[in-house]
Motif scaffolding. Structure first.
Motif, PDB file in Angstrom:
ATOM      1  N   ARG A 106       0.850  -1.189   0.000  1.00  9.71           N
ATOM      2  CA  ARG A 106       0.000   0.000   0.000  1.00  9.71           C
ATOM      3  C   ARG A 106       0.886   1.241   0.000  1.00  9.71           C
ATOM      4  N   TRP A 107       0.589   2.189  -0.866  1.00  6.47           N
ATOM      5  CA  TRP A 107       1.427   3.359  -1.070  1.00  6.47           C
ATOM      6  C   TRP A 107       0.574   4.595  -1.306  1.00  6.47           C
ATOM      7  N   ARG A 108       1.214   5.752  -1.276  1.00 11.37           N
ATOM      8  CA  ARG A 108       0.527   6.990  -1.631  1.00 11.37           C
ATOM      9  C   ARG A 108       1.552   8.033  -2.082  1.00 11.37           C
ATOM     10  N   THR A 109       1.107   8.928  -2.932  1.00 11.51           N
ATOM     11  CA  THR A 109       1.932  10.056  -3.359  1.00 11.51           C
ATOM     12  C   THR A 109       1.271  11.330  -2.873  1.00 11.51           C
ATOM     13  N   ILE A 110       1.971  12.048  -2.019  1.00 14.75           N
ATOM     14  CA  ILE A 110       1.463  13.311  -1.502  1.00 14.75           C
ATOM     15  C   ILE A 110       1.559  14.382  -2.580  1.00 14.75           C
ATOM     16  N   LYS A 111       2.586  14.255  -3.407  1.00 16.99           N
ATOM     17  CA  LYS A 111       2.806  15.191  -4.504  1.00 16.99           C
ATOM     18  C   LYS A 111       3.266  14.381  -5.711  1.00 16.99           C
ATOM     19  N   PRO A 112       2.575  14.459  -6.857  1.00 17.55           N
ATOM     20  CA  PRO A 112       2.959  13.642  -8.011  1.00 17.55           C
ATOM     21  C   PRO A 112       4.294  14.069  -8.594  1.00 17.55           C
ATOM     22  N   PRO A 113       5.039  13.152  -9.189  1.00 18.37           N
ATOM     23  CA  PRO A 113       6.333  13.506  -9.775  1.00 18.37           C
ATOM     24  C   PRO A 113       6.164  14.265 -11.087  1.00 18.37           C
ATOM     25  N   ILE A 114       7.267  14.842 -11.551  1.00 22.29           N
ATOM     26  CA  ILE A 114       7.295  15.520 -12.846  1.00 22.29           C
ATOM     27  C   ILE A 114       7.473  14.454 -13.926  1.00 22.29           C
ATOM     28  N   ILE A 115       6.475  14.288 -14.768  1.00 27.50           N
ATOM     29  CA  ILE A 115       6.464  13.196 -15.732  1.00 27.50           C
ATOM     30  C   ILE A 115       7.669  13.243 -16.666  1.00 27.50           C
ATOM     31  N   SER A 116       8.051  14.439 -17.113  1.00 27.33           N
ATOM     32  CA  SER A 116       9.166  14.550 -18.054  1.00 27.33           C
ATOM     33  C   SER A 116      10.488  14.108 -17.441  1.00 27.33           C
ATOM     34  N   GLU A 117      10.602  14.148 -16.111  1.00 32.43           N
ATOM     35  CA  GLU A 117      11.824  13.677 -15.458  1.00 32.43           C
ATOM     36  C   GLU A 117      11.824  12.158 -15.306  1.00 32.43           C
ATOM     37  N   VAL A 118      10.651  11.582 -15.122  1.00 33.10           N
ATOM     38  CA  VAL A 118      10.559  10.117 -14.987  1.00 33.10           C
ATOM     39  C   VAL A 118      10.726   9.447 -16.344  1.00 33.10           C
ATOM     40  N   PHE A 119      10.225  10.099 -17.407  1.00 30.83           N
ATOM     41  CA  PHE A 119      10.279   9.528 -18.754  1.00 30.83           C
ATOM     42  C   PHE A 119      10.970  10.508 -19.709  1.00 30.83           C
ATOM     43  N   PRO A 120      12.242  10.795 -19.495  1.00 33.06           N
ATOM     44  CA  PRO A 120      12.918  11.805 -20.335  1.00 33.06           C
ATOM     45  C   PRO A 120      13.030  11.380 -21.795  1.00 33.06           C
ATOM     46  N   GLU A 121      13.242  10.108 -22.066  1.00 29.13           N
ATOM     47  CA  GLU A 121      13.415   9.654 -23.446  1.00 29.13           C
ATOM     48  C   GLU A 121      12.129   9.826 -24.250  1.00 29.13           C
ATOM     49  N   GLN A 122      11.010   9.415 -23.656  1.00 31.97           N
ATOM     50  CA  GLN A 122       9.728   9.501 -24.365  1.00 31.97           C
ATOM     51  C   GLN A 122       9.327  10.958 -24.597  1.00 31.97           C
ATOM     52  N   MET A 123       9.538  11.812 -23.598  1.00 31.47           N
ATOM     53  CA  MET A 123       9.141  13.208 -23.757  1.00 31.47           C
ATOM     54  C   MET A 123      10.078  13.950 -24.707  1.00 31.47           C
ATOM     55  N   ALA A 124      11.365  13.566 -24.732  1.00 36.74           N
ATOM     56  CA  ALA A 124      12.290  14.199 -25.673  1.00 36.74           C
ATOM     57  C   ALA A 124      11.923  13.831 -27.106  1.00 36.74           C
ATOM     58  N   ALA A 125      11.518  12.573 -27.328  1.00 33.63           N
ATOM     59  CA  ALA A 125      11.095  12.162 -28.666  1.00 33.63           C
ATOM     60  C   ALA A 125       9.856  12.940 -29.102  1.00 33.63           C
ATOM     61  N   LEU A 126       8.939  13.172 -28.157  1.00 31.65           N
ATOM     62  CA  LEU A 126       7.749  13.953 -28.478  1.00 31.65           C
ATOM     63  C   LEU A 126       8.117  15.379 -28.851  1.00 31.65           C
ATOM     64  N   GLU A 127       9.055  15.982 -28.110  1.00 32.87           N
ATOM     65  CA  GLU A 127       9.437  17.365 -28.375  1.00 32.87           C
ATOM     66  C   GLU A 127       9.948  17.534 -29.799  1.00 32.87           C
ATOM     67  N   SER A 128      10.673  16.530 -30.306  1.00 33.34           N
ATOM     68  CA  SER A 128      11.172  16.634 -31.675  1.00 33.34           C
ATOM     69  C   SER A 128      10.029  16.583 -32.678  1.00 33.34           C
ATOM     70  N   ASP A 129       8.952  15.866 -32.331  1.00 35.43           N
ATOM     71  CA  ASP A 129       7.785  15.795 -33.223  1.00 35.43           C
ATOM     72  C   ASP A 129       6.954  17.071 -33.175  1.00 35.43           C
ATOM     73  N   LEU A 130       7.084  17.842 -32.088  1.00 35.12           N
ATOM     74  CA  LEU A 130       6.269  19.041 -31.923  1.00 35.12           C
ATOM     75  C   LEU A 130       6.835  20.264 -32.639  1.00 35.12           C
ATOM     76  N   GLU A 131       8.034  20.139 -33.181  1.00 32.66           N
ATOM     77  CA  GLU A 131       8.663  21.282 -33.838  1.00 32.66           C
ATOM     78  C   GLU A 131       7.794  21.758 -35.002  1.00 32.66           C
ATOM     79  N   GLY A 132       7.569  23.059 -35.041  1.00 28.17           N
ATOM     80  CA  GLY A 132       6.800  23.645 -36.124  1.00 28.17           C
ATOM     81  C   GLY A 132       5.319  23.804 -35.829  1.00 28.17           C
ATOM     82  N   LEU A 133       4.838  23.173 -34.753  1.00 31.25           N
ATOM     83  CA  LEU A 133       3.429  23.314 -34.400  1.00 31.25           C
ATOM     84  C   LEU A 133       3.183  24.638 -33.679  1.00 31.25           C
ATOM     85  N   GLU A 134       1.967  25.107 -33.736  1.00 32.67           N
ATOM     86  CA  GLU A 134       1.602  26.290 -32.968  1.00 32.67           C
ATOM     87  C   GLU A 134       1.692  25.962 -31.479  1.00 32.67           C
TER      88      GLU A 134
END
Length: 269
Positions: free
Chosen positions: A159-187
């Motif tokens: 049994r566990w709990r999170t008082i404050k959720p983590p920063i997703i981009s720090e837990v999954f840096p590879e996945q979020m970095a890949a997304l950032e490259s796909d977002l180039e040029g978007l509004e």
């Protein structure tokens, strides 16, 4: 060459007469996909090939829903058409609230689905409850607490709990970095929205994945999982099997790059 939905979206708002073209091209695509599946079944009748076709078609329907080319009711209709074309039996659907359909499990196999295995053996009996460390662990900008272990004859419940959720981009840096490259040029507004959706998807499917080990090298398998949100406090319970051996001294709960060790020894040992 028929017009494709993606080519006329820009005209959709300005010229109502293009709406019919979008609907016709979408229907053309769906009819052809189902027809091709029906014919391919003669060439490759094995279950794995038919399953692969169904999974591909399900993804295509999801994409059409995303761009508002079809609605949920049409998704149900075309899903059933593809199941029949592939030789599978469409499931019985019932209206959940008078307006929408519930989505039952679809059996992708020949004949009737097998009966679920009957539960065997005695129910698990609670043996011990061990409180977790009396502290919160910092985890990528969040705070995590291991509240308690429940050890039974057949399993362990963490049994566990999170008082404050983590920063997703720090837990999954590879996945979020890949997304950032796909977002180039978007509004900017589009990039913000897609980034928010990706983080929510990672949180829902990949963030709360735990592993368990002990000092004897026991192989624990994660099974049942529960999670709830109460006034910003996220609480959950992860079940592992089997129960720890009596000769194990410590358990270690792993959550991505965070490891928390819990002693199994009694205070007077």
């Amino acid at each position: 060459m028929p017009p494709y939905a993606g080519y006329v979206v820009g005209e959709l708002v300005r010229a109502g007469h293009t709406v019919q073209l979008v609907e016709e091209s979408t229907k053309w695509y769906l009819i052809e996909a189902v027809s091709n599946a029906r014919i391919s079944r003669l060439h490759r009748p094995d279950v794995e090939s038919r399953r692969a076709t169904f999974h591909w078609f399900s993804g295509a329907l999801s994409g059409l829903i995303y761009v508002n080319a079809i609605d949920r009711d049409e998704q149900v209709v075309w899903t059933d058409k593809m199941l029949v074309a592939l030789g599978f039996t469409p499931p019985e659907r019932r209206e959940a609230d008078g307006n929408s359909f519930s989505y039952p499990i679809i059996y992708l196999g020949d004949g009737d689905p097998p009966e679920p295995p009957s539960s065997l053996g005695q129910p698990s009996v609670l043996l011990r409850q061990i409180p977790g460390p009396d502290r919160d662990f910092e985890f990528h900008g969040g705070l995590f607490r291991l509240a308690e272990l429940e050890i039974s004859t057949e399993k362990i419940v963490v049994r566990w709990r999170t008082i404050k959720p983590p920063i997703i981009s720090e837990v999954f840096p590879e996945q979020m970095a890949a997304l950032e490259s796909d977002l180039e040029g978007l509004e900017d507004w589009a990039a913000v929205e897609l980034r928010r959706k990706a983080e929510r998807h990672l949180e829902r499917l990949a963030l709360y994945r735990f592993n368990l080990s002990d000092d004897l090298g026991t192989d624990y398998e994660a099974e049942g999982f529960r999670r709830g949100n109460r006034s910003g406090l996220i609480e959950g319970a992860q079940t592992f099997k089997p129960a720890p051996p009596r000769t194990a001294w410590t358990l270690t709960l792993g959550w991505h790059d965070l490891d928390i060790e819990i002693s199994l020894l009694d205070e007077d040992d």
